[in-house]
Design an enzyme around this catalytic site. Structure first.
Site, short mmCIF file in Angstrom:
data_model
loop_
_atom_site.label_atom_id
_atom_site.label_comp_id
_atom_site.label_asym_id
_atom_site.label_seq_id
_atom_site.Cartn_x
_atom_site.Cartn_y
_atom_site.Cartn_z
CD GLU A 29 -2.40 -1.58 2.52
OE1 GLU A 29 -2.14 -0.89 3.45
OE2 GLU A 29 -3.02 -2.71 2.76
CD GLU A 60 -3.82 -4.54 5.16
OE1 GLU A 60 -4.93 -4.69 5.16
OE2 GLU A 60 -3.54 -3.48 5.20
CG ASP A 85 -0.16 -2.31 14.97
OD1 ASP A 85 -0.22 -2.31 16.32
OD2 ASP A 85 1.03 -2.10 14.68
CG PHE A 86 -2.05 -2.61 9.47
CD1 PHE A 86 -2.81 -2.29 10.26
CD2 PHE A 86 -1.65 -1.62 8.58
CE1 PHE A 86 -2.70 -0.91 10.66
CE2 PHE A 86 -1.74 -0.33 8.51
CZ PHE A 86 -2.55 0.01 9.72
CG HIS A 129 -1.79 2.42 13.32
ND1 HIS A 129 -3.02 2.20 13.67
CD2 HIS A 129 -1.67 2.85 12.00
CE1 HIS A 129 -3.77 2.23 12.36
NE2 HIS A 129 -2.71 2.69 11.60
#
Lengths: 325, 339
Positions: A29, A60, A85-86, A129
């Site tokens: 991204e 993701e 975190d993603f 985050h």
């Protein structure tokens, strides 16, 4: 030798890898015109074009799945997941698929992808985050997990990761992006699975991970002034973990302190502690000590986050306690 | 939005006019029978002989899809199967003994016995690139493989199979969207057998149809009769052509019915009996063999010979698989990281 930032060292490794091989391409991204959320991929779109620096939608699972698919045909995708975190969103593709494919296919499939991500603890990004979650990936046999602490290691480890035939999770640290250090101009590798003794010492062993390496080194300098000579070890690769270097050091010093940004319960430190307990219990002169994050979601407000975070001061304080034994 | 193209059920009068060579039609039938006999043998080995254990998802009743599609592909095309992948493996000419051996967890299996029944269809020599046990997960992988095919300029397409349950996963939506944005040569084949384990399609899919959901990604979309291999073959042929022209990805919804439960252990008593009866009357092999015999593509005798040859192949393969040992535990540690 010239100095580069950690961020520049990563950018250089990516750029030269793409120059060396057409099989290397980037996806993630905002990695193109935007240059990556942190600027690691800046300039690469201009240099290599949109076919090789691919901006993806916010998907993701598909980013990692697509990287995996391309790797199965012998390409070398470098996927970026903006925040660690993603990463759980893509956990299925990374852990259930990429990590196990070689084994489960009886050696037929090789998922040679590199997945870059970073953790932002210390930048007031809040509980969704900021997380550093390396231990989640220790139970994924087949996956290698890398966490560089210096610009030199960042470039060398990324080069080595790009040569791996299986998947590598490459965890950067946002707080380190601007840190500077000597970085050789040419191509070199820092081998995966090999720890680095960042400071020699005989009184205690401090095993530090990622951001905690410079923090531990700063603490060691102050400890030296107080007559305590700490050895600082940076495993550099969390999986596979260079257990031997840690055991050898603890055998010499008899004391162990582990410093890491992840949470204490079930964290990387727990694995290191268990290893030392199993293999070098008889050489320990003192109970081991851990400086980690408390078992709490990360607080947002800067003063609270600062209190939450492991630091050089906390390492120093724990080391002084440890030295009393 | 792209129009949804329906490729209807082949009528007897239509068959000859389609220009499909008799040899092709016979090959399709052979593959269907092979897939059927293979699964019947798996059922026997599982239920009666306990030589196969663990989950085992039979392809019974869905043979027209794998067989029809396989004949429309080339040896260079890539296939991503699922846990219900035995049918894809055998119609893609994976060695029968190796697929059986994998189901038994033996060292001579397709995955050296380390994959098991849900991954037995992984056989890269025939470009069966993966058989996944996580619903919908092969869809983004197909997008990435399609990207690699495009980048490398290969004359190939990537085909991902999945069921109706998969279209409700995030992976489906992320993967099809990505493939569509990238315009990669991937063909997504939804084998709509109408049940996501026990959940009927009507209670799981809010869209009017699965094809409509796919078409919303603005990709060429086909609806085929999943019990008619010629319908599937034609849809696949068309989709492959579109992909090779650079106008892919494509989507095919093939509506069919699971003859048995989700897994071999599932009695499937959640299905209405009249529905089961209705579909039993549409057995794809019974219908297709009748069509070919009626249209004189092959004789009753040829069909009989075909079946007994397949029976012999199956028996020989089982014998070979049974003779294979289990892998040595001590070898496992060396299998984690690729050399």
């Amino acid at each position: 030798m010239r100095e580069l930032t950690y961020l520049e060292a990563l950018n250089e490794a990516l750029s030269s890898a793409m120059e060396r091989s057409n099989d290397v391409f980037l996806l993630g991204e905002d990695i193109g015109a935007y240059g990556g959320a942190f600027g690691v991929t800046k300039g690469l779109l201009q240099e290599f074009g949109a076919d090789r620096v691919i901006d993806t939608p916010i998907s993701e699972a598909a980013i990692v799945g697509a990287a995996l698919g391309a790797s199965l045909l012998g390409m070398k995708p470098v996927a970026e997941i903006m925040y660690m975190d993603f990463l759980p969103i893509s956990m299925d593709q990374l852990v259930t698929h990429a990590a196990k494919l070689y084994y489960m296919s009886g050696g037929q499939l090789k998922a040679g992808l590199v997945l870059r991500t970073q953790y932002s603890l210390g930048r007031a990004h809040g509980a969704q985050h900021s997380e550093f979650l390396p231990a989640w990936f220790l139970q994924a046999p087949g996956l290698k997990v890398v966490a560089p602490s210096t610009p030199h290691d960042a470039k060398g480890l990324l080069n080595a990761s790009l040569k791996e035939k299986g998947p590598v999770l490459f965890v950067e640290c946002a707080m380190l992006y601007k840190s500077k250090g000597d970085v050789p101009e040419g191509y070199y590798e820092v081998p995966l699975g090999k720890a680095d003794v960042k400071r020699q010492g005989g009184d205690m062993t401090i095993v530090a991970i990622s951001r905690m390496v410079p923090e531990a080194l700063a603490a060691a300098e102050r400890l030296a002034e107080k007559g305590i000579d700490a050895e600082v070890i940076d495993p550099r690769t969390i999986q596979p973990l260079d257990r031997k270097t840690i055991i050898d050091s603890v055998s010499k010093t008899g004391r162990l302190l582990i410093a890491s940004d992840d949470m204490k319960t079930g964290g990387v430190g727990a694995e290191i502690a268990a290893t030392v307990f199993e293999e070098a219990f008889d050489r320990l002169k003192a109970p081991l000590s851990r400086v980690c994050s408390p078992d709490l979601p990360i607080p947002f407000a800067s003063p609270l986050e600062k209190e939450y975070m492991p630091s050089s001061e906390k390492v120093e304080k724990a080391a002084l306690e440890l030295a009393k034994w | 939005m792209n129009d949804i193209v329906t490729v209807g059920t082949t009528t007897p009068t239509e068959l000859k006019g389609l220009g499909i060579p008799d040899e092709k039609l016979k090959s399709i039938l052979r593959k269907m029978v092979l897939a059927r006999r293979f699964e019947e043998k798996v059922e026997e080995l599982y239920l009666k002989m306990a030589l196969i254990t663990g989950p085992c998802h039979l392809y019974l009743g869905m043979e027209a899809i794998a067989a029809g599609a396989a004949e429309a592909l080339t040896v260079d095309d890539y296939v991503l199967a699922t846990y219900r992948g035995h049918g894809h493996a055998v119609t893609r000419d994976a060695p029968l003994d190796k697929v059986f051996a994998e189901l038994m967890g033996r060292v001579d299996g397709t995955c050296k016995g380390l994959g098991g029944s849900m991954h037995a269809a992984t056989w890269t020599e025939k470009k069966l690139m993966l058989a996944t046990a996580i619903v919908g997960s092969n869809i983004p992988i197909a997008a990435g493989m399609g990207l690699a095919v495009k980048k490398k300029g290969l004359d190939a397409v990537v085909v991902a199979y999945f069921g109706d349950g998969a279209v409700n996963s995030g992976s489906f939506n992320e993967g099809v969207n990505l493939a569509a944005v990238w315009k990669v040569p991937a063909i997504f084949v939804c084998e709509n057998n109408q049940y996501a384990m026990s959940l009927p399609e009507a209670r799981g899919v809010a869209s009017k149809s699965i094809a409509e959901r796919a078409a919303a990604y603005d990709i060429p979309t086909f609806v085929a009769d999943g019990n008619d291999p010629v319908s599937v073959y034609r849809a696949m042929k068309e989709a492959r052509g579109i992909c090779r022209r650079g106008d892919g990805p494509c989507f095919i919804e093939a509506r069919t019915y699971r003859m048995k439960g989700h897994g071999i252990y599932d009695k499937a008593d959640y299905r209405p009996s009249d529905e089961v009866r209705e579909w039993a009357g549409k057995d794809p092999i019974a219908m297709f063999s009748k069509l070919l015999v009626d249209q004189k593509v092959l004789s009753e005798k040829e069909y009989g010979d075909m079946r007994s040859t397949i029976d012999n192949e199956i028996e020989a393969a089982v014998k070979k698989a049974r003779a294979s040992p289990y892998p040595e535990f001590s070898t496992l540690q060396g299998m984690v990281y690729p050399e």
